[in-house]
Write a protein that holds these residues in place. Structure first.
Motif, PDB file in Angstrom:
ATOM      1  N   GLU A   1       0.831  -1.208   0.000  1.00  0.00           N
ATOM      2  CA  GLU A   1       0.000   0.000   0.000  1.00  0.00           C
ATOM      3  C   GLU A   1       0.865   1.257   0.000  1.00  0.00           C
ATOM      4  O   GLU A   1       0.518   2.269  -0.624  1.00  0.00           O
ATOM      5  N   GLY A   2       1.985   1.202   0.691  1.00  0.00           N
ATOM      6  CA  GLY A   2       2.880   2.357   0.708  1.00  0.00           C
ATOM      7  C   GLY A   2       3.482   2.626  -0.660  1.00  0.00           C
ATOM      8  O   GLY A   2       3.606   3.778  -1.090  1.00  0.00           O
ATOM      9  N   ILE A   3       3.867   1.554  -1.362  1.00  0.00           N
ATOM     10  CA  ILE A   3       4.387   1.718  -2.724  1.00  0.00           C
ATOM     11  C   ILE A   3       3.321   2.332  -3.623  1.00  0.00           C
ATOM     12  O   ILE A   3       3.595   3.251  -4.416  1.00  0.00           O
ATOM     13  N   THR A   4       2.099   1.828  -3.510  1.00  0.00           N
ATOM     14  CA  THR A   4       1.001   2.365  -4.316  1.00  0.00           C
ATOM     15  C   THR A   4       0.817   3.849  -4.075  1.00  0.00           C
ATOM     16  O   THR A   4       0.638   4.641  -5.015  1.00  0.00           O
ATOM     17  N   GLU A   5       0.891   4.237  -2.806  1.00  0.00           N
ATOM     18  CA  GLU A   5       0.683   5.648  -2.470  1.00  0.00           C
ATOM     19  C   GLU A   5       1.816   6.538  -2.992  1.00  0.00           C
ATOM     20  O   GLU A   5       1.576   7.602  -3.547  1.00  0.00           O
ATOM     21  N   ARG A   6       3.043   6.080  -2.835  1.00  0.00           N
ATOM     22  CA  ARG A   6       4.162   6.909  -3.292  1.00  0.00           C
ATOM     23  C   ARG A   6       4.138   7.066  -4.811  1.00  0.00           C
ATOM     24  O   ARG A   6       4.404   8.148  -5.345  1.00  0.00           O
ATOM     25  N   LEU A   7       3.825   6.013  -5.524  1.00  0.00           N
ATOM     26  CA  LEU A   7       3.712   6.119  -6.974  1.00  0.00           C
ATOM     27  C   LEU A   7       2.581   7.057  -7.366  1.00  0.00           C
ATOM     28  O   LEU A   7       2.707   7.862  -8.299  1.00  0.00           O
ATOM     29  N   THR A   8       1.468   6.978  -6.637  1.00  0.00           N
ATOM     30  CA  THR A   8       0.329   7.840  -6.932  1.00  0.00           C
ATOM     31  C   THR A   8       0.680   9.304  -6.703  1.00  0.00           C
ATOM     32  O   THR A   8       0.282  10.183  -7.481  1.00  0.00           O
ATOM     33  N   VAL A   9       1.426   9.581  -5.640  1.00  0.00           N
ATOM     34  CA  VAL A   9       1.831  10.958  -5.351  1.00  0.00           C
ATOM     35  C   VAL A   9       2.613  11.540  -6.523  1.00  0.00           C
ATOM     36  O   VAL A   9       2.344  12.647  -6.993  1.00  0.00           O
ATOM     37  N   HIS A  10       3.583  10.794  -7.015  1.00  0.00           N
ATOM     38  CA  HIS A  10       4.410  11.302  -8.112  1.00  0.00           C
ATOM     39  C   HIS A  10       3.629  11.384  -9.416  1.00  0.00           C
ATOM     40  O   HIS A  10       3.819  12.323 -10.199  1.00  0.00           O
ATOM     41  N   LEU A  11       2.741  10.425  -9.656  1.00  0.00           N
ATOM     42  CA  LEU A  11       1.966  10.453 -10.896  1.00  0.00           C
ATOM     43  C   LEU A  11       0.936  11.571 -10.888  1.00  0.00           C
ATOM     44  O   LEU A  11       0.600  12.121 -11.942  1.00  0.00           O
ATOM     45  N   ARG A  12       0.430  11.915  -9.714  1.00  0.00           N
ATOM     46  CA  ARG A  12      -0.504  13.046  -9.652  1.00  0.00           C
ATOM     47  C   ARG A  12       0.222  14.344 -10.003  1.00  0.00           C
ATOM     48  O   ARG A  12      -0.344  15.224 -10.651  1.00  0.00           O
ATOM     49  N   ARG A  13       1.446  14.485  -9.564  1.00  0.00           N
ATOM     50  CA  ARG A  13       2.227  15.655  -9.956  1.00  0.00           C
ATOM     51  C   ARG A  13       2.408  15.696 -11.469  1.00  0.00           C
ATOM     52  O   ARG A  13       2.266  16.738 -12.109  1.00  0.00           O
ATOM     53  N   CYS A  14       2.731  14.533 -12.030  1.00  0.00           N
ATOM     54  CA  CYS A  14       2.931  14.437 -13.473  1.00  0.00           C
ATOM     55  C   CYS A  14       1.649  14.774 -14.225  1.00  0.00           C
ATOM     56  O   CYS A  14       1.649  15.561 -15.177  1.00  0.00           O
ATOM     57  N   GLY A  15       0.535  14.186 -13.800  1.00  0.00           N
ATOM     58  CA  GLY A  15      -0.739  14.445 -14.462  1.00  0.00           C
ATOM     59  C   GLY A  15      -1.177  15.887 -14.339  1.00  0.00           C
ATOM     60  O   GLY A  15      -1.673  16.487 -15.300  1.00  0.00           O
ATOM     61  N   GLY A  16      -1.001  16.470 -13.168  1.00  0.00           N
ATOM     62  CA  GLY A  16      -1.359  17.873 -12.986  1.00  0.00           C
ATOM     63  C   GLY A  16      -0.550  18.790 -13.883  1.00  0.00           C
ATOM     64  O   GLY A  16      -1.075  19.760 -14.439  1.00  0.00           O
ATOM     65  N   ARG A  17       0.740  18.470 -14.035  1.00  0.00           N
ATOM     66  CA  ARG A  17       1.583  19.276 -14.911  1.00  0.00           C
ATOM     67  C   ARG A  17       1.113  19.199 -16.362  1.00  0.00           C
ATOM     68  O   ARG A  17       1.082  20.207 -17.077  1.00  0.00           O
ATOM     69  N   LEU A  18       0.722  18.010 -16.824  1.00  0.00           N
ATOM     70  CA  LEU A  18       0.260  17.848 -18.196  1.00  0.00           C
ATOM     71  C   LEU A  18      -1.077  18.549 -18.429  1.00  0.00           C
ATOM     72  O   LEU A  18      -1.307  19.142 -19.491  1.00  0.00           O
ATOM     73  N   VAL A  19      -1.966  18.472 -17.444  1.00  0.00           N
ATOM     74  CA  VAL A  19      -3.263  19.157 -17.579  1.00  0.00           C
ATOM     75  C   VAL A  19      -3.063  20.663 -17.659  1.00  0.00           C
ATOM     76  O   VAL A  19      -3.678  21.349 -18.488  1.00  0.00           O
ATOM     77  N   ARG A  20      -2.193  21.192 -16.807  1.00  0.00           N
ATOM     78  CA  ARG A  20      -1.933  22.642 -16.850  1.00  0.00           C
ATOM     79  C   ARG A  20      -1.265  23.040 -18.157  1.00  0.00           C
ATOM     80  O   ARG A  20      -1.557  24.110 -18.716  1.00  0.00           O
ATOM     81  N   LEU A  21      -0.383  22.185 -18.674  1.00  0.00           N
ATOM     82  CA  LEU A  21       0.260  22.470 -19.955  1.00  0.00           C
ATOM     83  C   LEU A  21      -0.763  22.538 -21.072  1.00  0.00           C
ATOM     84  O   LEU A  21      -0.754  23.473 -21.882  1.00  0.00           O
ATOM     85  N   GLN A  22      -1.665  21.558 -21.121  1.00  0.00           N
ATOM     86  CA  GLN A  22      -2.675  21.560 -22.175  1.00  0.00           C
ATOM     87  C   GLN A  22      -3.611  22.756 -22.050  1.00  0.00           C
ATOM     88  O   GLN A  22      -4.039  23.328 -23.060  1.00  0.00           O
ATOM     89  N   ARG A  23      -3.902  23.144 -20.833  1.00  0.00           N
ATOM     90  CA  ARG A  23      -4.771  24.321 -20.637  1.00  0.00           C
ATOM     91  C   ARG A  23      -4.088  25.578 -21.170  1.00  0.00           C
ATOM     92  O   ARG A  23      -4.725  26.406 -21.825  1.00  0.00           O
ATOM     93  N   ASP A  24      -2.780  25.703 -20.917  1.00  0.00           N
ATOM     94  CA  ASP A  24      -2.039  26.855 -21.436  1.00  0.00           C
ATOM     95  C   ASP A  24      -1.975  26.821 -22.959  1.00  0.00           C
ATOM     96  O   ASP A  24      -2.114  27.852 -23.623  1.00  0.00           O
ATOM     97  N   ILE A  25      -1.758  25.628 -23.521  1.00  0.00           N
ATOM     98  CA  ILE A  25      -1.691  25.497 -24.976  1.00  0.00           C
ATOM     99  C   ILE A  25      -3.038  25.848 -25.599  1.00  0.00           C
ATOM    100  O   ILE A  25      -3.115  26.555 -26.599  1.00  0.00           O
ATOM    101  N   HIS A  26      -4.091  25.353 -25.002  1.00  0.00           N
ATOM    102  CA  HIS A  26      -5.433  25.570 -25.533  1.00  0.00           C
ATOM    103  C   HIS A  26      -5.795  27.055 -25.526  1.00  0.00           C
ATOM    104  O   HIS A  26      -6.332  27.580 -26.502  1.00  0.00           O
ATOM    105  N   SER A  27      -5.458  27.742 -24.453  1.00  0.00           N
ATOM    106  CA  SER A  27      -5.755  29.168 -24.380  1.00  0.00           C
ATOM    107  C   SER A  27      -4.831  29.963 -25.294  1.00  0.00           C
ATOM    108  O   SER A  27      -5.237  30.958 -25.907  1.00  0.00           O
ATOM    109  N   GLY A  28      -3.579  29.513 -25.434  1.00  0.00           N
ATOM    110  CA  GLY A  28      -2.632  30.236 -26.269  1.00  0.00           C
ATOM    111  C   GLY A  28      -2.882  30.074 -27.749  1.00  0.00           C
ATOM    112  O   GLY A  28      -2.514  30.926 -28.557  1.00  0.00           O
ATOM    113  N   SER A  29      -3.540  28.957 -28.151  1.00  0.00           N
ATOM    114  CA  SER A  29      -3.804  28.728 -29.570  1.00  0.00           C
ATOM    115  C   SER A  29      -5.182  29.186 -29.986  1.00  0.00           C
ATOM    116  O   SER A  29      -5.642  28.870 -31.077  1.00  0.00           O
ATOM    117  N   GLY A  30      -5.852  29.914 -29.100  1.00  0.00           N
ATOM    118  CA  GLY A  30      -7.154  30.450 -29.467  1.00  0.00           C
ATOM    119  C   GLY A  30      -8.251  29.410 -29.467  1.00  0.00           C
ATOM    120  O   GLY A  30      -9.276  29.572 -30.126  1.00  0.00           O
TER     121      GLY A  30
END
Length: 432
Positions: free
Chosen positions: A83-112
């Motif tokens: 369970e600890g391994i699952t949680e630590r992996l989830t913590v890092h993947l949530r950071r990764c996913g959040g970064r990608l979502v914010r990137l796409q939001r910036d791209i979407h707004s920047g490309s009109g």
């Protein structure tokens, strides 16, 4: 030698002196590791996982880490470790996913707002990147999400190989006994759930470090972003739409830097295939951990989309849409070319009776020129068939470049043959 001398002396004295005794101590069993010690041991493993994610693995002693993981399983703390391994992996993947979502939001707004994403990509025929007056910079921006997603996937796989080596003993003992996913497959399954299926409305990392990274706290609820099909719009939906756009542009021969773009698509297609493979199997997953803390619109939308979770991610998020878009593309192309060919023959018949204005009108319709620069209105049946064969060969090469599975290739070629030839067989005969 001294032992023998003492023995001889004792014998000479007639046994008056007692012989030296050597007591063999009984085997001392190991003491059971308590919960506090287990938590401390896991914290060292969690810190090592953090270092691996931060690309500092060279500073770690993998032998010591393996021994710590071994001791946790040996002392019946396998559940804490897993369970600890699952949680630590989830913590890092949530950071990764959040970064990608914010990137796409910036791209979407920047490309009109050029990109349209959703769950019905297979029904779109107007797929284009930077076409229709879009600038080259907009086109490059749209590739950034695919590039960053591919990079995140590559790094995650490298990370999981090193993590798997640390917990190898748990994979051999605890995992099969408890019907859990092996550590490597667990990491891939979490990448699918936490990154690929990330709601586009959930751009927060939402990491609670107060608990020490263990799974004792609830997972954050996703913000509901629902598309027209009443399902969550996810990062995977957006990426799938972009994949189809790149393929569409390649079919139109309008794809800049095609080899590099197709190599990028190949890596992402292989990612989906590996994610699908990691999701197979009857595992006793704690899937409820991804629903903890949910409620309201987010929970309702997630429940509506869970019906497709049993379908392999490759088929659900790419193959179905890819084949649907391919069918639409070639249906429109074949219908357009044959309709102009038929109208051309009608015009030629009229022109032979002296109506030169109609003939000139047909020949000056340059908007329907094909990729070879030849007006579609001048295609004969034989030329159309040759063009269809060329298209079929192009799809064979494209399928090989993307390394599509055999089942997808067979379905794709069947679609091309049906839409370009079989559906129009009678029309082609009449044209001759």
């Amino acid at each position: 030698m001294s032992f023998n001398n003492r023995s001889n002396g004792n014998n000479n004295n007639g046994g008056n002196q007692k012989s030296a005794s050597y007591a063999i101590k009984p085997f001392r069993s190991y003491s059971q590791m308590d919960q506090t010690s287990a938590l401390t041991t896991f914290q060292s493993l969690a810190s090592a996982m953090d270092e691996i994610h931060n690309r500092n693995a060279s500073t770690l002693s993998f032998e010591e880490l393996y021994r710590n993981a071994y001791n946790l399983v040996l002392h019946k703390h396998g559940n804490l470790l897993y369970e600890g391994i699952t949680e630590r992996l989830t913590v890092h993947l949530r950071r990764c996913g959040g970064r990608l979502v914010r990137l796409q939001r910036d791209i979407h707004s920047g490309s009109g707002g050029v990109l349209k994403s959703g769950g019905d990509a297979s029904k779109k025929t107007n797929l284009a990147i930077g076409s229709g007056g879009g600038s080259g910079s907009d086109s490059l921006l749209q590739y950034r999400l695919l590039e960053e997603l591919s990079k995140a996937w590559t790094e995650h796989r490298i990370t999981m190989v090193m993590v798997r080596d640390i917990f190898m003993y748990m994979d051999r003992t605890y995992v099969p006994q408890q019907r859990k996913r092996p550590v490597y497959d667990l990491g891939l399954w979490l990448f699918r759930r936490v990154v690929w299926e990330r709601s586009m409305g959930d751009d927060e990392d939402c990491i609670d470090e107060a608990s020490g990274g263990l799974i004792h706290h609830a997972m954050p609820a996703a913000v509901a972003v629902v598309n027209n099909n009443n399902s969550l719009t996810t990062l995977g939906n957006v990426a799938s739409t972009l994949l189809l756009q790149v393929i569409h542009q390649d079919r139109l021969d309008r794809l800049d830097d095609a080899p590099q773009r197709m190599a990028l698509l190949r890596s992402l297609v292989q990612m989906l295939l590996e994610l699908a493979h990691a999701s197979n199997g009857a595992y006793a997953d704690a899937a409820s951990s991804f629903r903890r803390g949910g409620g309201g619109a987010a929970a309702a939308a997630a429940a509506a989309s869970n019906s497709g979770n049993n379908m392999p991610v490759y088929e659900r998020d790419f193959e179905e849409a890819f084949l649907g878009e391919s069918q639409d593309f070639y249906r429109v192309e074949s219908t357009s070319r044959l309709s102009h060919g038929i109208s051309s023959e009608t015009t030629n018949i009229s022109g032979s009776s002296g109506s030169s204005n109609n003939m000139g009108g047909a020949n000056t319709n340059n908007d329907n020129d094909d990729d070879d620069g030849k007006p579609a209105a001048k295609y004969s049946a034989m030329e159309y068939v040759h063009r269809a064969q060329s298209r079929l060969q192009e799809e064979l090469v494209r399928a090989s470049t993307l390394d599509l599975p055999a089942s997808t290739r067979a379905a794709l070629l069947r679609i091309v043959e049906t839409e370009l030839i079989e559906r129009h067989a009678r029309t082609l005969v009449e044209m001759e």
